[in-house]
Design an enzyme around this catalytic site. Sequence first.
Site, PDB file in Angstrom:
ATOM      1  N   GLU A 166      41.381  44.982  37.253  1.00  0.00           N
ATOM      2  CA  GLU A 166      42.771  45.466  37.211  1.00  0.00           C
ATOM      3  C   GLU A 166      43.154  46.277  35.973  1.00  0.00           C
ATOM      4  O   GLU A 166      44.137  45.979  35.303  1.00  0.00           O
ATOM      5  CB  GLU A 166      43.727  44.275  37.364  1.00  0.00           C
ATOM      6  N   GLU A 271      38.672  40.021  47.765  1.00  0.00           N
ATOM      7  CA  GLU A 271      39.678  38.941  47.741  1.00  0.00           C
ATOM      8  C   GLU A 271      40.554  39.004  48.989  1.00  0.00           C
ATOM      9  O   GLU A 271      41.783  38.989  48.914  1.00  0.00           O
ATOM     10  CB  GLU A 271      40.545  39.056  46.476  1.00  0.00           C
TER      11      GLU A 271
HETATM   12  C1  GLA Z   1      43.873  38.656  41.346  1.00  0.00           C
HETATM   13  C2  GLA Z   1      42.661  38.127  40.621  1.00  0.00           C
HETATM   14  C3  GLA Z   1      42.184  36.862  41.210  1.00  0.00           C
HETATM   15  C4  GLA Z   1      43.295  35.928  41.554  1.00  0.00           C
HETATM   16  C5  GLA Z   1      44.297  36.612  42.411  1.00  0.00           C
HETATM   17  C6  GLA Z   1      45.409  35.682  42.791  1.00  0.00           C
HETATM   18  O1  GLA Z   1      43.582  39.251  42.516  1.00  0.00           O
HETATM   19  O2  GLA Z   1      41.594  39.034  40.575  1.00  0.00           O
HETATM   20  O3  GLA Z   1      41.329  36.242  40.311  1.00  0.00           O
HETATM   21  O4  GLA Z   1      43.908  35.455  40.391  1.00  0.00           O
HETATM   22  O5  GLA Z   1      44.810  37.674  41.674  1.00  0.00           O
HETATM   23  O6  GLA Z   1      45.027  34.371  42.876  1.00  0.00           O
END
Ligand code: GLA
Length: 381
Positions: A166, A271
Site C-alpha cells: 500500500e 486478499e
Molecule cells: C489490508 C492489509 C491486510 C489486512 C487488510 C484488512 O488489505 O494488507 O493485511 O490488514 O487490510 O484486514
Amino acid sequence: MILHLNMLYVGKHLISYFLSTFLFISGFNFSELSSLKKVFDSKFKVGVAINKNQIKQKKSKEVDLIKNQFSSLTAENVMKWEEIHPKKNKYNFKISDLIVSMAQENDQDLIGHTLVWHNQIPEWVTRNPDGSLVEKNKLFDNITQHISTVAGRYSGKIKGWDVVNEAILDDGSFRKNDFYNIAGEDYIFKSFEIAQKVDPSAELYYNDFSMYKPEKCEAAIVVANKIKDKGIRIDGIGLQAHWGLDYPTIDEIEQSIIKIYEAGYKVHFTELDIDVLPNLWEIEGADLSDNFKSNDELNPYRKHLPDSISNLLANRYSEIFDLFVKHSNKIERVTFWGLSDGHSWKNDWPAKGRTNYPLLFDKENEPKEAYHDILRRFGKK
Ligand code: GLA
C-alpha cells in the site's frame, strides 16, 4: 420401444436415488470428493489468510478446511511488523514458526505478509522518542534489520513476500506515509533490495488495494519497472481484491490483469472477499462512528443471509472466477482474506460490529451456496 426407454429412465433414476440415499445415510459428503485447490489445480493456487487460533490449530473443522481446500497460506496478522518485531531488539517468532511448519506439513505455499507497510507497525521504526521523523539512514537501518532478521529466519521456506504494501494512493500518487516523508520512493527500492539479498529464492511482490483503478494500477507498474531498472528483482504484483457485490466491474478487473501481465509481472489476487452489506461510502456525509452499530439499515442481515443475497454472492463469485479462469495463464494465485465469515475483518470495517458474509464458508465453517456453485461450475466435467 417407448416402454423400454421409460423403463430405462425409471431404472436410472431408481439407481441414483438408492445410491444417494445410501451415501446420505453413510454420512458421505460430496464436497470431500473435490475442493477449491483441486478444482483450480491446473490453473492457479488457491490460498487463505489464517488467524492466530487457526495457526494454533484449535478447531479440527478449521484445520480440515485449511488443509483440504487450499494450496497456499498467508498469515492474516502474525507476520506484520508490530506482531513479529514490536521492539527494536524483540521478535516474536512463536506463531510465525508454526505457520511455516504448518505449510510445510500440508505441502502448501506460504506467502509472507508483509515486510514494509505503514499500518500495524510500531512507532519507533519511523519516529524518534520526541515524535519527530527519524533520519533516512536510521530508517534504512531499521528496515534492513527487520527484513534481514524476519525474511532471513525463513529464507528458503517462503514462496513469496509482500515486500511493500500500500505505497500508492488511488490517484496514482505516492502515499505520504512516514516512510515516504523520510525517504521518498527510495524506501521501496531499499526494501526490495534487502529482501532479494536475504532470501534469493523467494518471489517478491508489491501489494495494494483498489488496483482496478487504472491510475493506481499504472502507478504500481511504473514503480515495479523502476525497481527492475535498478537491477533489483520484483516478480509479481498483488491485487488485494476487497470487493463488493457491485464493484468493481468485471471489465475493470480484467483490464488490470492484462496490464500487469503485459508489463511482465505475475498477477496475484491476494486478499479476496466480497462485502455484501450496504456501502458506507455511498451514504453522503456518513461519519464512520459507532453510531452505525445499531443502525439496521447498515446491518440488515444480523441473523442470517437471505437467499436473495446468497444468490447474488454466488453469482458474483462465479463471474469473478469465470474471469480468473479465462486469464489463468496470467494469474498465479487467488487468496481469500479469511477462512470463514465469523472471523472476517469485514464484520468490523468500515463500521464496527456488523454481520457480514464475504467468504465461501459460513460462521460454522460450512460451505455456502457460493462454494457449491464454484465447485459445480469449475469441477471436473
Ligand atoms: C489490508 C492489509 C491486510 C489486512 C487488510 C484488512 O488489505 O494488507 O493485511 O490488514 O487490510 O484486514
